[in-house]
Structures are given as C-alpha cells and as structure tokens.
Design an enzyme around this catalytic site. Structure first.
Site, PDB file in Angstrom:
ATOM      1  N   ASN A  78       0.798  -1.240   0.000  1.00  0.00           N
ATOM      2  CA  ASN A  78       0.000   0.000   0.000  1.00  0.00           C
ATOM      3  C   ASN A  78       0.828   1.286   0.000  1.00  0.00           C
ATOM      4  O   ASN A  78       0.433   2.270  -0.627  1.00  0.00           O
ATOM      5  CB  ASN A  78      -1.036  -0.028   1.131  1.00  0.00           C
TER       6      ASN A  78
ATOM      7  N   VAL B 182      -1.718  -9.185   9.857  1.00  0.00           N
ATOM      8  CA  VAL B 182      -1.571  -9.916  11.123  1.00  0.00           C
ATOM      9  C   VAL B 182      -1.282 -11.391  10.844  1.00  0.00           C
ATOM     10  O   VAL B 182      -0.429 -12.003  11.501  1.00  0.00           O
ATOM     11  CB  VAL B 182      -2.855  -9.769  11.975  1.00  0.00           C
TER      12      VAL B 182
ATOM     13  N   GLU C 140       4.971  -4.541  12.149  1.00  0.00           N
ATOM     14  CA  GLU C 140       4.032  -3.422  11.985  1.00  0.00           C
ATOM     15  C   GLU C 140       2.843  -3.990  11.231  1.00  0.00           C
ATOM     16  O   GLU C 140       2.920  -4.215  10.015  1.00  0.00           O
ATOM     17  CB  GLU C 140       4.691  -2.282  11.195  1.00  0.00           C
TER      18      GLU C 140
ATOM     19  N   CYS D 213      -2.976   1.143   6.791  1.00  0.00           N
ATOM     20  CA  CYS D 213      -3.039   0.432   8.081  1.00  0.00           C
ATOM     21  C   CYS D 213      -3.710   1.291   9.131  1.00  0.00           C
ATOM     22  O   CYS D 213      -4.516   0.815   9.912  1.00  0.00           O
ATOM     23  CB  CYS D 213      -1.630   0.049   8.527  1.00  0.00           C
TER      24      CYS D 213
HETATM   25  P1  NAD Z   1       0.841  -9.319   3.504  1.00  0.00           P
HETATM   26  O1  NAD Z   1       1.035  -9.747   4.904  1.00  0.00           O
HETATM   27  O2  NAD Z   1       0.023 -10.171   2.626  1.00  0.00           O
HETATM   28  O3  NAD Z   1       2.244  -9.132   2.752  1.00  0.00           O
HETATM   29  C1  NAD Z   1       3.268  -8.295   3.260  1.00  0.00           C
HETATM   30  C2  NAD Z   1       4.619  -8.797   2.769  1.00  0.00           C
HETATM   31  O4  NAD Z   1       4.876 -10.079   3.344  1.00  0.00           O
HETATM   32  C3  NAD Z   1       4.697  -8.997   1.249  1.00  0.00           C
HETATM   33  O5  NAD Z   1       5.958  -8.594   0.793  1.00  0.00           O
HETATM   34  C4  NAD Z   1       4.525 -10.504   1.111  1.00  0.00           C
HETATM   35  O6  NAD Z   1       5.086 -11.006  -0.079  1.00  0.00           O
HETATM   36  C5  NAD Z   1       5.275 -11.004   2.328  1.00  0.00           C
HETATM   37  N1  NAD Z   1       4.919 -12.353   2.795  1.00  0.00           N
HETATM   38  C6  NAD Z   1       3.795 -13.057   2.552  1.00  0.00           C
HETATM   39  N2  NAD Z   1       3.849 -14.274   3.136  1.00  0.00           N
HETATM   40  C7  NAD Z   1       5.037 -14.346   3.783  1.00  0.00           C
HETATM   41  C8  NAD Z   1       5.686 -15.332   4.573  1.00  0.00           C
HETATM   42  N3  NAD Z   1       5.139 -16.514   4.819  1.00  0.00           N
HETATM   43  N4  NAD Z   1       6.911 -15.067   5.082  1.00  0.00           N
HETATM   44  C9  NAD Z   1       7.496 -13.871   4.860  1.00  0.00           C
HETATM   45  N5  NAD Z   1       6.936 -12.900   4.097  1.00  0.00           N
HETATM   46  C10 NAD Z   1       5.720 -13.118   3.573  1.00  0.00           C
HETATM   47  O7  NAD Z   1       0.227  -7.831   3.573  1.00  0.00           O
HETATM   48  P2  NAD Z   1      -0.331  -6.913   2.365  1.00  0.00           P
HETATM   49  O8  NAD Z   1      -1.638  -7.446   1.907  1.00  0.00           O
HETATM   50  O9  NAD Z   1       0.749  -6.651   1.380  1.00  0.00           O
HETATM   51  O10 NAD Z   1      -0.549  -5.525   3.136  1.00  0.00           O
HETATM   52  C11 NAD Z   1      -1.714  -5.174   3.779  1.00  0.00           C
HETATM   53  C12 NAD Z   1      -1.601  -5.332   5.285  1.00  0.00           C
HETATM   54  O11 NAD Z   1      -0.467  -4.625   5.784  1.00  0.00           O
HETATM   55  C13 NAD Z   1      -2.791  -4.747   6.022  1.00  0.00           C
HETATM   56  O12 NAD Z   1      -3.163  -5.601   7.063  1.00  0.00           O
HETATM   57  C14 NAD Z   1      -2.261  -3.431   6.556  1.00  0.00           C
HETATM   58  O13 NAD Z   1      -2.962  -2.921   7.656  1.00  0.00           O
HETATM   59  C15 NAD Z   1      -0.855  -3.810   6.901  1.00  0.00           C
HETATM   60  N6  NAD Z   1       0.008  -2.625   6.984  1.00  0.00           N
HETATM   61  C16 NAD Z   1       0.523  -2.266   8.209  1.00  0.00           C
HETATM   62  C17 NAD Z   1       1.284  -1.109   8.327  1.00  0.00           C
HETATM   63  C18 NAD Z   1       1.867  -0.673   9.649  1.00  0.00           C
HETATM   64  O14 NAD Z   1       2.818   0.107   9.636  1.00  0.00           O
HETATM   65  N7  NAD Z   1       1.349  -1.128  10.774  1.00  0.00           N
HETATM   66  C19 NAD Z   1       1.514  -0.319   7.200  1.00  0.00           C
HETATM   67  C20 NAD Z   1       0.970  -0.724   5.973  1.00  0.00           C
HETATM   68  C21 NAD Z   1       0.226  -1.873   5.874  1.00  0.00           C
END
Ligand code: NAD
Length: 470
Positions: free
Chosen positions: A149, A226, A244, A278
């Site tokens: 995002n 999460v 995060e 987020c």
């Molecule tokens: P996601 O968890 O699907 O993916 C995030 C990253 O993790 C990607 O690069 C993905 O390829 C990688 N990933 C996936 N499976 C993995 C595994 N088994 N091991 C290691 N890495 C893995 O999240 P998303 O859909 O890309 O993002 C949306 C989410 O992120 C929402 O829940 C949002 O709230 C959260 N978010 C949090 C913050 C914060 O700072 N708290 C900021 C932005 C987004």
C-alpha cells in the site's frame, strides 16, 4: 526489472507480472526468487557487513543525504511508477515521495547520533571502582519485508535506519508492487558498497519465509497483515523481530464535537489510498445525539470524491490493488447490508474500483468492523456517551492508532487514557503520521516501533563495556 544482489543484476527463469490495476496492462515482470537466490542475497549481505561498518558515521550520513538528493531529482518519475503499480492518485504518490525523501533525511541525520551512555556501576552493590559505558552495535543483516500500500516509504522506513546504524539489508518488496522499491535500491547501490542493499522478489510464502528462517539473517523488520506477522513471529526463532501489522482504527465523534472537522477526518482517513491504509479510519463511532447530522454531512463530502485514472491530477479516489481485493470489500459490505446495515452512499464496484461508501447502523459484531476492511468504506457505529464510545473503540483485537473528536478536555483525556492504541490523536483522525514519531500499535497491531530514531533502537544491540579501576 532484475533483482539487485551484491551489486549485480540477477534475473530468473520464473517471472511474475506487475500489473497496472487501473487498466490491466502489464507494466513489467520481476523474477520469482527461490531458495538459491535468497542464499546468494544472504551471503552477499553478510559479505558486505565489514565494508559498511568500517565507514565513519560522517560518511554514512553524507551518502544517505546524497541518495536523498537523487530521489528528490527523480521525484516525478518515481511518483508516476508508484501510481502505475499501486493505482493510487498521482497527488497521493507525490506525497509518498515527499515523505520518503523526509524519511531518508531523518535517517541521514540520525546516523550521526548513534551512541550509548555511561553507566554508574557504583550505584549497584559491589560496583564501586568501575568505569562503564554502552555502545550501540549493529545487528548484522536486516531483512525488510514490506506490503503493497505504501511500498516506497514503508520500505525506506526499514532500509534507511538499518543502514544508518550500519546493518546491511535484504529487501523483499511486495509481490504486487515491487518496482519503485527496486528502482530506489538501485539509487542506494550507486552510493554504498555492493551487497549493502539487495533485493529479492517473488512470493513471500517462499523467499520471504526462507529469509525469516535463515540463521544468517539477524533481524526481520516486517510490515503487513496480522496473519503473515503471526507466522513470522512463530518461525523467526531467536532473531529480533519488528512487526508493523494491521489496524482497525476508530474515529470517535462525541456529542460536543465540531462535526465539520470530524467529517473532514473521515474523508482524509477512510478514503485515502482507496482505504488501503493500516492506520486508516475503519470504524466511525458516533454519539447517537449527532449521528443523523454527521451522516448527512459525511455523505455530501464523500460524493465530492472523484474516481478515475490515477495519473489524472483531478482524481481523488484510485483503484484497489487488484480486482480480487475490490470483490472482497464488495462482499463484506453486502454481508453487512444483509445483516441490517444501511448504505448512505456508494456500495458499487467496477473492476478494481470500489466507490467511496458510507454505511450506517453498523453493529459491532459485523464482519465489516470485526476484521480489517481494506477498502474505501466508512462504517458508522452509533453509541451513547463517552463511556460507550471508549468501550466500542476498544472492542477489537487491533490497537494501532485512534482519533477522538471532542471539545471537552475531560472527555479528551479520558479517551486518551483509556483507548488501547499506540497513538491517540485528539481532534485529528488516526490516519496521520510524521516520519519521526514513534509509530507502532498495541495488541495484534504489532510489536516494536518505527520512526527513524525508534527503528534504530530496534536495529542495534546494546553492549556494555566495564573497566575495573580498583
Ligand atoms: P501481507 O502480509 O500479505 O504481505 C506483506 C509482505 O509479506 C509482502 O511482501 C509478502 O510477499 C510477504 N509475505 C507473505 N507471506 C510471507 C511469509 N510466509 N513469510 C514472509 N513474508 C511473507 O500484507 P499486504 O496485503 O501486502 O498488506 C496489507 C496489510 O499490511 C494490512 O493488514 C495493513 O494494515 C498492513 N500494513 C501495516 C502497516 C503498519 O505500519 N502497521 C503499514 C501498511 C500496511
């Protein structure tokens, strides 16, 4: 685009398309890295540790400032690419670029402030006669895993502090939108020795998982959902982890609030980046005394948003990251309607677009507000009084940020004290962050803080050195 490992461009036989969510065009392809490539990146990052750690803080800082200047020069190109791969309005992409430049600048400044303290061992039993001090020591290799995002700024929030305190980095950018991050790493590589920054692309479930479990990676800095965060924390073993994660942030509007200001808060908080934030406003908790007036005003402002081509400067609502994500939002809203909620405006989908939607009479047990809905939806939950409002705000497994609208300072302080979240803003929506502030949630929203100075704390270890002078 190729990966960057040890200063070399590495391609692969298996590729994944990067698609423009607005028109379905393929923008580029990136390699799907497997274990062998991850191994190479880990070995290059370990091999580059000495070259970085031998640099003076002065030099590291100057080099980060130089990268910052380069990013400034390429600001418009980066923003264009960001809008293409994420579908966010160009005006919002330019803001992400400005924040990325600021984040880098903060890290360049922080690089000169990494030091320990003297410790009075004589304040402890038998400690007389020592001179002791601490040092902040780099961890070694940091793996930065980031979501789609805000791909650029969120990744810089990891790479920049990691390098500022002399860790080398392996970046696993989001599968859906890896390009701006990869382009940025190329800029970094022009300034720093080969191997200081490396990129591995593809699927998190394979290459990400391998980085998480490798004993030769010293820290996982993860931003994402999460579900993934929980998996990472279970697999990471003894390495340091910062998580995060998602949010379900409330915007509380008490009976005495400035309603126009609160409406602005929802517009800026629930619909920014098509609701894929987020710290986006995901639950609007409104005192029933003013709920009708608030709802009417919110509808009027929501209907002013302009959905369209993200590259058009008049567009204020872009697409979601892909059609699948938009369908998921559509289904969640439709289920809430079946359970008794009422759409006041919006509620329609067109491909990856979902209209900005205001939905009233939402009850706290609906899926729409129990889970994180990652789309442009403003669900209104009606409550009576400040006590019920706080209870509703806390009725979630998340605790990232919160916004409270009131002009009564007793209510303001009661909310600030009792809402369980990493940040509580008064008369401002939760969707607000400066890049130097400690950022990170309570409960399932995460572990650890970012915001350069705080990230440096998480990316160093403290060593105590004691001289026995007795
Ligand atoms: P996601 O968890 O699907 O993916 C995030 C990253 O993790 C990607 O690069 C993905 O390829 C990688 N990933 C996936 N499976 C993995 C595994 N088994 N091991 C290691 N890495 C893995 O999240 P998303 O859909 O890309 O993002 C949306 C989410 O992120 C929402 O829940 C949002 O709230 C959260 N978010 C949090 C913050 C914060 O700072 N708290 C900021 C932005 C987004």
């Amino acid at each position: 685009m190729d990966m960057l490992i040890g200063g070399k461009h590495i391609s692969g036989d298996d590729l994944v398309d990067v698609t423009n969510p607005y028109n379905g065009d393929i923008i580029d392809t990136v390699p799907i890295a497997h274990r062998q490539t991850a191994d190479l990146a880990i070995s290059e990052a370990n091999g580059a540790k000495d070259s970085l750690q031998e640099m003076s803080a002065f030099k590291v800082s100057n080099k980060l400032f130089d990268v910052c200047e380069k990013l400034k020069q390429d600001r418009e190109d980066f923003a264009h690419l960001l809008s293409l791969e994420v579908g966010k309005p160009i005006a919002e992409s330019l803001v992400e670029l400005d924040r990325s430049i600021e984040t880098l600048k903060l890290a360049a400044e922080e690089a000169k402030r990494i030091y320990g303290e003297t410790v009075p061992l004589d304040a402890g039993l038998n400690g007389k006669g020592f001179f002791a001090f601490t040092q902040k020591v780099p961890l070694g290799v940091v793996a930065a895993i980031t979501p789609f995002n805000y791909p650029l700024n969120l990744t810089i929030h990891k790479i920049a502090p990691a390098i500022a305190c002399k860790n080398t980095v392996i970046v696993k950018p989001p599968t859906e939108a890896p390009l701006t991050v990869m382009k940025f790493c190329e800029l970094l590589n022009e300034e720093f020795p080969d191997g200081v920054v490396n990129t591995v692309t593809g699927y998190g479930s394979e290459v990400g998982d391998y980085l998480v479990t490798s004993p030769d990676v010293n820290k996982i800095s993860f931003t994402g959902s999460v579900t993934t965060g929980l998996m990472i924390s279970q697999k990471a073993g003894m390495k340091k982890v910062t998580l995060e994660l998602g949010g379900n942030d409330p915007l509380v509007v008490l009976a005495d609030a400035d309603i126009d200001n609160a409406v602005r808060g929802v517009i800026n908080g629930a619909f920014l980046n098509a609701g894929q934030v987020c710290m986006g406003v995901k639950r609007i908790i409104v005192d029933e005394e003013i709920a009708d007036e608030f709802g009417e005003k919110l509808v009027l402002e929501t209907e002013k948003l302009v959905m369209g081509n993200p590259l058009d400067s008049t567009t204020t609502l872009g697409t979601l990251i892909n059609e699948k994500a938009a369908i998921q939002v559509e289904n969640t809203v439709n289920n809430a309607v079946e359970e008794g909620a009422k759409i006041l405006t919006g509620g329609n989908r067109d491909g990856a677009f979902y209209q900005a939607t205001v939905i009233d009479n939402v009850s706290q047990d609906m899926d729409l507000v129990v889970n994180e809905t990652f789309g442009p939806v403003a669900p209104i939950i009606r409550v009576k009084g400040v006590g019920e409002a706080i209870e509703a705000a806390n009725n979630t497994e998340y605790g990232l940020q919160a916004g409270v609208y009131t002009n009564d300072y007793y209510s303001a302080m009661k909310c600030a004290n009792e809402i369980e979240a990493g940040t509580v803003f008064i008369n401002k929506q939760s969707t607000f962050r400066t890049d130097n502030m400690p950022f990170g949630g309570f409960k399932n929203s995460g572990v650890g803080k970012e915001g350069i100075k705080y990230a440096v704390e998480e990316m160093t270890k403290t060593k105590l050195i004691g001289l026995n002078l007795r």
